[in-house]
Design a protein around this motif. Structure first.
Motif, PDB file in Angstrom:
ATOM      1  N   VAL A  62      44.383 122.439  23.365  1.00 61.87           N
ATOM      2  CA  VAL A  62      45.495 122.710  24.286  1.00 61.87           C
ATOM      3  C   VAL A  62      46.189 121.411  24.680  1.00 61.87           C
ATOM      4  O   VAL A  62      47.420 121.359  24.819  1.00 61.87           O
ATOM      5  N   TRP A  63      45.398 120.347  24.823  1.00 61.61           N
ATOM      6  CA  TRP A  63      45.955 119.071  25.283  1.00 61.61           C
ATOM      7  C   TRP A  63      46.761 118.348  24.217  1.00 61.61           C
ATOM      8  O   TRP A  63      47.485 117.397  24.536  1.00 61.61           O
ATOM      9  N   CYS A  64      46.654 118.777  22.974  1.00 62.09           N
ATOM     10  CA  CYS A  64      47.481 118.175  21.920  1.00 62.09           C
ATOM     11  C   CYS A  64      48.954 118.403  22.193  1.00 62.09           C
ATOM     12  O   CYS A  64      49.800 117.603  21.764  1.00 62.09           O
ATOM     13  N   ARG A  65      49.285 119.470  22.899  1.00 59.45           N
ATOM     14  CA  ARG A  65      50.681 119.772  23.205  1.00 59.45           C
ATOM     15  C   ARG A  65      51.081 119.271  24.598  1.00 59.45           C
ATOM     16  O   ARG A  65      52.254 119.263  24.929  1.00 59.45           O
ATOM     17  N   VAL A  66      50.105 118.899  25.388  1.00 60.48           N
ATOM     18  CA  VAL A  66      50.408 118.353  26.715  1.00 60.48           C
ATOM     19  C   VAL A  66      50.549 116.839  26.656  1.00 60.48           C
ATOM     20  O   VAL A  66      51.491 116.267  27.218  1.00 60.48           O
ATOM     21  N   ARG A  67      49.604 116.186  25.982  1.00 60.43           N
ATOM     22  CA  ARG A  67      49.626 114.735  25.804  1.00 60.43           C
ATOM     23  C   ARG A  67      49.571 114.437  24.314  1.00 60.43           C
ATOM     24  O   ARG A  67      48.493 114.261  23.739  1.00 60.43           O
ATOM     25  N   PRO A  68      50.718 114.433  23.625  1.00 60.22           N
ATOM     26  CA  PRO A  68      50.724 114.197  22.176  1.00 60.22           C
ATOM     27  C   PRO A  68      50.055 112.873  21.826  1.00 60.22           C
ATOM     28  O   PRO A  68      50.050 111.921  22.609  1.00 60.22           O
TER      29      PRO A  68
ATOM     30  N   GLY B 283      45.117 122.220  30.957  1.00 59.37           N
ATOM     31  CA  GLY B 283      46.128 121.918  29.942  1.00 59.37           C
ATOM     32  C   GLY B 283      47.174 123.002  29.828  1.00 59.37           C
ATOM     33  O   GLY B 283      48.377 122.714  29.687  1.00 59.37           O
ATOM     34  N   MET B 284      46.764 124.265  29.891  1.00 60.32           N
ATOM     35  CA  MET B 284      47.709 125.375  29.753  1.00 60.32           C
ATOM     36  C   MET B 284      48.696 125.413  30.913  1.00 60.32           C
ATOM     37  O   MET B 284      49.901 125.618  30.715  1.00 60.32           O
ATOM     38  N   VAL B 285      48.190 125.211  32.129  1.00 59.86           N
ATOM     39  CA  VAL B 285      49.077 125.241  33.295  1.00 59.86           C
ATOM     40  C   VAL B 285      50.053 124.066  33.265  1.00 59.86           C
ATOM     41  O   VAL B 285      51.251 124.228  33.543  1.00 59.86           O
ATOM     42  N   LEU B 286      49.568 122.883  32.927  1.00 61.20           N
ATOM     43  CA  LEU B 286      50.448 121.717  32.874  1.00 61.20           C
ATOM     44  C   LEU B 286      51.486 121.878  31.763  1.00 61.20           C
ATOM     45  O   LEU B 286      52.633 121.441  31.911  1.00 61.20           O
ATOM     46  N   ARG B 287      51.095 122.502  30.668  1.00 56.38           N
ATOM     47  CA  ARG B 287      52.052 122.739  29.588  1.00 56.38           C
ATOM     48  C   ARG B 287      53.152 123.688  30.036  1.00 56.38           C
ATOM     49  O   ARG B 287      54.330 123.508  29.721  1.00 56.38           O
ATOM     50  N   VAL B 288      52.771 124.708  30.805  1.00 62.70           N
ATOM     51  CA  VAL B 288      53.762 125.674  31.292  1.00 62.70           C
ATOM     52  C   VAL B 288      54.663 125.047  32.358  1.00 62.70           C
ATOM     53  O   VAL B 288      55.884 125.215  32.338  1.00 62.70           O
ATOM     54  N   ALA B 289      54.046 124.294  33.283  1.00 65.25           N
ATOM     55  CA  ALA B 289      54.781 123.867  34.472  1.00 65.25           C
ATOM     56  C   ALA B 289      55.374 122.477  34.390  1.00 65.25           C
ATOM     57  O   ALA B 289      56.377 122.199  35.054  1.00 65.25           O
ATOM     58  N   ALA B 290      54.786 121.575  33.602  1.00 64.68           N
ATOM     59  CA  ALA B 290      55.157 120.163  33.747  1.00 64.68           C
ATOM     60  C   ALA B 290      55.598 119.478  32.465  1.00 64.68           C
ATOM     61  O   ALA B 290      55.783 118.271  32.463  1.00 64.68           O
ATOM     62  N   THR B 291      55.771 120.208  31.375  1.00 62.24           N
ATOM     63  CA  THR B 291      56.234 119.572  30.143  1.00 62.24           C
ATOM     64  C   THR B 291      57.474 120.280  29.634  1.00 62.24           C
ATOM     65  O   THR B 291      57.817 121.379  30.079  1.00 62.24           O
ATOM     66  N   GLY B 292      58.102 119.669  28.670  1.00 68.99           N
ATOM     67  CA  GLY B 292      59.307 120.254  28.091  1.00 68.99           C
ATOM     68  C   GLY B 292      59.030 121.173  26.929  1.00 68.99           C
ATOM     69  O   GLY B 292      59.956 121.604  26.240  1.00 68.99           O
ATOM     70  N   THR B 293      57.758 121.495  26.672  1.00 72.52           N
ATOM     71  CA  THR B 293      57.397 122.376  25.563  1.00 72.52           C
ATOM     72  C   THR B 293      57.923 123.779  25.818  1.00 72.52           C
ATOM     73  O   THR B 293      57.770 124.305  26.920  1.00 72.52           O
ATOM     74  N   PRO B 294      58.564 124.423  24.839  1.00 78.08           N
ATOM     75  CA  PRO B 294      59.028 125.795  25.025  1.00 78.08           C
ATOM     76  C   PRO B 294      57.872 126.716  25.414  1.00 78.08           C
ATOM     77  O   PRO B 294      56.789 126.665  24.829  1.00 78.08           O
ATOM     78  N   VAL B 295      58.100 127.553  26.418  1.00 75.92           N
ATOM     79  CA  VAL B 295      57.062 128.420  26.942  1.00 75.92           C
ATOM     80  C   VAL B 295      57.511 129.872  26.855  1.00 75.92           C
ATOM     81  O   VAL B 295      58.654 130.194  27.156  1.00 75.92           O
ATOM     82  N   THR B 296      56.625 130.750  26.423  1.00 74.47           N
ATOM     83  CA  THR B 296      56.916 132.172  26.330  1.00 74.47           C
ATOM     84  C   THR B 296      56.043 132.947  27.314  1.00 74.47           C
ATOM     85  O   THR B 296      55.152 132.388  27.951  1.00 74.47           O
ATOM     86  N   TRP B 297      56.301 134.237  27.394  1.00 70.85           N
ATOM     87  CA  TRP B 297      55.483 135.075  28.276  1.00 70.85           C
ATOM     88  C   TRP B 297      54.040 135.100  27.797  1.00 70.85           C
ATOM     89  O   TRP B 297      53.132 135.296  28.605  1.00 70.85           O
ATOM     90  N   ARG B 298      53.838 134.895  26.497  1.00 76.42           N
ATOM     91  CA  ARG B 298      52.471 134.867  25.974  1.00 76.42           C
ATOM     92  C   ARG B 298      51.681 133.695  26.565  1.00 76.42           C
ATOM     93  O   ARG B 298      50.477 133.816  26.828  1.00 76.42           O
ATOM     94  N   SER B 299      52.353 132.570  26.767  1.00 75.63           N
ATOM     95  CA  SER B 299      51.675 131.410  27.357  1.00 75.63           C
ATOM     96  C   SER B 299      51.214 131.713  28.773  1.00 75.63           C
ATOM     97  O   SER B 299      50.101 131.354  29.177  1.00 75.63           O
ATOM     98  N   GLN B 300      52.063 132.374  29.522  1.00 73.45           N
ATOM     99  CA  GLN B 300      51.703 132.702  30.891  1.00 73.45           C
ATOM    100  C   GLN B 300      50.619 133.778  30.933  1.00 73.45           C
ATOM    101  O   GLN B 300      49.717 133.745  31.788  1.00 73.45           O
ATOM    102  N   ALA B 301      50.675 134.734  29.984  1.00 72.53           N
ATOM    103  CA  ALA B 301      49.616 135.742  29.905  1.00 72.53           C
ATOM    104  C   ALA B 301      48.286 135.088  29.554  1.00 72.53           C
ATOM    105  O   ALA B 301      47.221 135.490  30.047  1.00 72.53           O
TER     106      ALA B 301
END
Length: 502
Positions: A104-110, A149-167
């Protein structure tokens, strides 16, 4: 968002995902080679393994326990009671979850933070020791890592987020609550706070609210299930909560206990029983703290600082209940903290290596990383070897004891009355009835009544410790080992059989 420089970034560098896969494979191999699949079971494991086992009756499930661990081992114990199969299965499961949580952190901290953090956490003696055991701590730790990692990816990064991520955030929150709903609550509150800090950034506001909603939904589902079980099984929410917290004493600081237990033992009640302060462990902890501080200093910008600081703050928050409350100190309770702090320490290590690379080239950066990671692994391996050696001897005794009782023979159904009753009962396939002292008291009438229902009663004790148990003096006594004895009363209409599988 500002990023910490990664010295491994470059055209020919091995991808973080591949390195993470290698780390996960090494983690599984370390469990199978250094702990081994023949490693015996401990008290709490026997409780979890027995819940869905076809071998005997489920052992009493305390109100404080969660169903996450029994559900993980259920696919195996419903088919076989082979401990080797269970151990191999758990080594594979824990390695796969290690890969998934840090991936999960690969997409939060490349960059190479994720495999570095996974190596730091997977290299801890606690991670290797408990990865192969049927206990909730590794899964809570990896759940905390993944969810952060999932929450930070949704809330604090510029990575595109879908409803699946929040689910997925809601689902993982719920799954973590199956292991310990209180730990899931701490995680959700801390991550909800981190997401709330992003509300001041207009372009992140919607995502932050989505993350908070997902955390709330998952936690509500977890508490809903816990509350339903409380009403059905324990009478009320309040009653289960009171029973679940009965093992906590008056609040007291246990910081010194935990520092002394950095190298073991697995459990200690007093400072003296936790052993002396381990110099190597204290140096190791100081280095981890310095690396975390370095990582925080390296974070540039508001969003980057939140990403770097959240694992540090959440890790400290998850440690606090076990540093201030508790009947006993168990180092494994610190595993969620170790997992989260491994992320922060890896960020500091990568920043430090990047600075050395600029000043002294790749050789200097590689030497620094080799010294720090190599020292970490060597120290943790020494602690692992000491604890495995000690508990291999202790648990082997339990195996020998139960194997010889099986040779003597006993009828089923059966009940075991002993000090270490959960382990013996699970191995023998019997109901567990615990003694409250090592000396055998007068056997309870309720237990004797079980014999009239057809239960065979096995009382296991050390030689000479049955002097007060006058009501079993006429039962046949058998010498099991040099110091241990067993008295067996067959149930009404039951004939003893030898060679029973357990």
């Amino acid at each position: 968002m500002g990023a910490v420089p990664d010295p491994a970034a470059g055209g020919r560098a091995v991808s973080p995902q591949v390195l993470l896969g290698i780390v996960a494979l090494c983690y599984a191999a370390a469990q199978l080679l250094l702990v081994t699949p023949e490693f015996g079971i401990e008290w709490d494991e026997a409780v979890y393994l027995s819940q869905f086992s076809l071998n005997g009756e489920p052992i009493f499930f305390h109100a404080s326990r969660g169903w996450g661990t029994p559900l993980i081992v259920a696919p195996v114990v419903m088919i076989t009671d082979s401990l080797v199969v269970v151990r191999v299965y758990l080594a594979i499961v824990s390695a796969l979850l290690l890969f998934g949580a840090f991936h999960v952190w690969c997409r939060v901290r490349p960059g190479h933070l994720a495999p570095t953090a996974a190596a730091l956490f997977g290299g801890c003696w606690l991670s290797v020791f408990y990865g192969i055991e049927a206990l909730p701590n590794v899964y809570t730790a990896l759940g905390a890592v993944a969810l952060t990692g999932m929450v930070l990816r949704v809330a604090a990064t510029g990575t595109p987020v879908t409803w699946r991520s929040q689910a997925a955030v809601a689902a993982v929150t719920f799954l973590v609550s199956l292991f310990r709903v209180t730990d899931a609550t701490l995680i959700a509150l801390a991550l909800g706070g981190a997401a709330a800090l992003m509300l001041r950034v207009p372009e992140r506001r919607r995502r932050a609210l989505g993350a908070i909603a997902a955390l709330t939904g998952g936690l509500a589902a977890g508490w809903g299930l816990w509350s339903a079980e409380a009403i059905i099984k324990y009478g009320s929410f309040e009653q289960r909560l009171a029973t679940a917290s009965e093992n906590f004493k008056e609040p007291q600081w246990l910081i010194e206990h935990n520092l002394r237990a950095l190298d073991g033992p697995l459990s200690c009640e007093t400072v003296e029983r936790c052993g002396p302060l381990p110099v190597g462990g204290l140096v190791w902890l100081a280095v981890v703290l310095l690396l975390m501080i370095t990582g925080l200093i390296a974070a540039r910008g508001y969003e980057s600082w939140i990403v770097a600081a959240t694992p540090v703050i959440l890790g400290a928050g998850m440690a606090m209940p076990y540093l201030y409350f508790g009947l006993r100190t168990h180092p494994r309770y610190m595993m969620p903290t170790l997992g989260l702090w491994a992320i922060a320490a890896a960020g500091g290590l990568i920043f430090l290596a990047a600075g050395l690379r600029r000043r002294s080239g790749v050789a200097g950066a590689a030497a620094c990383c080799s010294v720090l990671i190599g020292g970490h692994l060597l120290l943790q391996h020494s602690y692992l070897a000491e604890n495995v050696a000690h508990h291999t001897y202790v648990r082997e005794h339990d195996r020998i004891l139960t194997d010889r009782i099986k040779e003597i023979g006993y009828g089923r159904p059966c009940a075991v009355f002993a000090w270490n009753t959960t382990i013996l009962a699970h191995r023998l396939g019997c109901k567990a009835v615990r003694m409250l002292s090592r000396t055998v008291p007068v056997v309870p009438r309720s237990l004797l009544a079980e014999a009239e229902k057809g239960y065979s009663i096995l009382v296991v004790y050390r030689e000479g410790e049955d002097e007060n148990a006058h009501n079993i003096a006429s039962w046949p006594e058998y010498q099991v080992t040099k110091r241990w004895r067993v008295r067996i009363k067959e149930g009404a209409g039951v004939r003893a059989e030898s060679g029973l599988s357990g």
